[in-house]
Scaffold this active site. Sequence first.
Site, PDB file in Angstrom:
ATOM      1  CD  GLU A  85      14.128 -57.615 -55.988  1.00 53.54           C
ATOM      2  OE1 GLU A  85      13.390 -55.777 -55.722  1.00 53.54           O
ATOM      3  OE2 GLU A  85      13.474 -58.299 -54.967  1.00 53.54           O
ATOM      4  CE  LYS A 280       9.525 -55.412 -55.021  1.00 52.01           C
ATOM      5  NZ  LYS A 280      10.352 -56.323 -55.173  1.00 52.01           N
ATOM      6  CG  ASP A 296       6.141 -41.062 -65.006  1.00 56.54           C
ATOM      7  OD1 ASP A 296       6.285 -41.798 -64.361  1.00 56.54           O
ATOM      8  OD2 ASP A 296       5.367 -40.443 -65.154  1.00 56.54           O
ATOM      9  CG  HIS A 393      16.678 -62.830 -53.515  1.00 59.86           C
ATOM     10  ND1 HIS A 393      16.465 -61.960 -54.066  1.00 59.86           N
ATOM     11  CD2 HIS A 393      16.749 -62.017 -52.827  1.00 59.86           C
ATOM     12  CE1 HIS A 393      16.166 -61.309 -53.508  1.00 59.86           C
ATOM     13  NE2 HIS A 393      16.597 -60.877 -52.561  1.00 59.86           N
TER      14      HIS A 393
HETATM   15  C1  MEV Z   1      10.373 -60.153 -54.969  1.00 63.63           C
HETATM   16  O1  MEV Z   1      11.218 -58.953 -55.127  1.00 63.63           O
HETATM   17  C2  MEV Z   1       9.051 -60.658 -55.924  1.00 63.63           C
HETATM   18  C3  MEV Z   1       8.559 -61.682 -55.017  1.00 63.63           C
HETATM   19  O2  MEV Z   1       8.361 -61.458 -53.579  1.00 63.63           O
HETATM   20  C4  MEV Z   1       6.925 -61.590 -55.901  1.00 63.63           C
HETATM   21  C5  MEV Z   1       6.377 -62.925 -55.638  1.00 63.63           C
HETATM   22  O3  MEV Z   1       6.594 -63.752 -54.646  1.00 63.63           O
HETATM   23  O4  MEV Z   1       5.435 -63.204 -56.235  1.00 63.63           O
HETATM   24  C6  MEV Z   1       9.145 -62.836 -55.095  1.00 63.63           C
END
Ligand code: MEV
Length: 450
Positions: A85, A280, A296, A393
């Site tokens: 990513e 996430k 793992d 991003h």
């Molecule tokens: C993207 O991979 C992860 C985010 O969505 C985490 C978040 O929103 O805190 C940027």
Amino acid sequence: MSKAISGFSKLSKQQKIEWLAQGYFQDAEAAIALLKQYHNDDEALQKLHDEFIENTVTNFYLPLGIAPNFTINGKDYTIPMAIEESSVVAAASKSAKFWATRGGFRATVLSTEKIGQVHFKYFGESQKLTTFFEKLKPKLFTATGDLTKNMQKRGGGILDIELRDKTNLIEGYYQLHATFETVDSMGANFINSCLEQFSKTLREEAPVFELFTEEESHIQVIMSILSNYVPNCVVRAEVSCPVADLNEDKNISPEEFAQKFIAAVQIAEVETFRAVTHNKGIMNGIDAVVVATGNDFRAVEAGVHAYAAKDGHYSSLSHAKVEDGIFTFWLDVPLALGTVGGLTTLHPLVKFCHEMLGNPGAKELMEIVAVAGLAQNFAALRSLTTTGIQQGHMKMHLMNILNQLGANELEKQATIKHFEKNTVSHSAAAEFLTLLRTNDPARIEEDFLR
Ligand code: MEV
């Protein structure tokens, strides 16, 4: 036509590739050529990879990035991250640099206990089972003596074994619930071998226990397996500094930044939809290091999310506060990791990543991985509560878009320059590239890069 095949595993690698290419691809030759491109010509290395799993047809690469400038408990690290990513490695590096000038990260392993269970059915008097277990327990330790000898030498072994009555959940359902210390290994094989021995001893001892009736002595073992839920194998990662030192962004005061940041964490603490995305982001950092160090990641993922729901609702793994003018941001996370066994010495790049980290033991690796998660979470919340996530991003993702659109080096440079001052989107990048391509290539440098 059916594509089912029997005896597949007995085919040679080349035969498997032929079968796949002929049966599933319009251009079989191109498919084979692609697999060959990712094949490693170093025969020994390729054989090693082929033997990690079954039916290998080639290698599947992930980029390995490095995030420098991490200070953890006063020690400097460059952290390896295997992840596809865009912007994860850049975000980790940015956080690392930010906190390096504010005391660095602190991390503490709070506990290291692993768990395994033998699940079984017993339909007799529960008091008799308790008496049986009292007699059985020392025999379980003796019967696993050979298995635990080496682990004990390294300071680990079986910590305890309990009988758990689960008949309120399923009729006749009981468990042997065992806890383990596996020191520097993740311990899955050790734990599962001990559990299978427990189950064998249980089945052997039940028929000769004098208080059981014939029927009661038929204990049925359903399964024996470790648990990837490790709520007592937890590490805390933390950063803190005076609020006034959160002064990186000219567009927001440190006080407002701290207040918005804490509000963002509070939202993730109470709101599941946000908590999942928040966590996430943490896993972006954690998984990347877990993969790079040959651990793992499926086990880690499953355990972490169960931990995030341990209080009855899924919540944020991280927390933040301001007290007496000090901003503190921390994360508690369960991590069952190993630095010996598994792929750690076998996979050349995994070995390389361990060396890059100074060949840490499992506890130190837990600290490093948790810090990577906290750093990632800090970077995400910082962007989200200030500029928004897309700015950074999409800048990173621009390269993927340009590669998709077949841009050459000059076109890439010109497009990147253009989007320093413009908002990136797929269509905007495509439009700009079209515009570039209507120009004389010789003039791109002159017109777009000066
Ligand atoms: C993207 O991979 C992860 C985010 O969505 C985490 C978040 O929103 O805190 C940027």
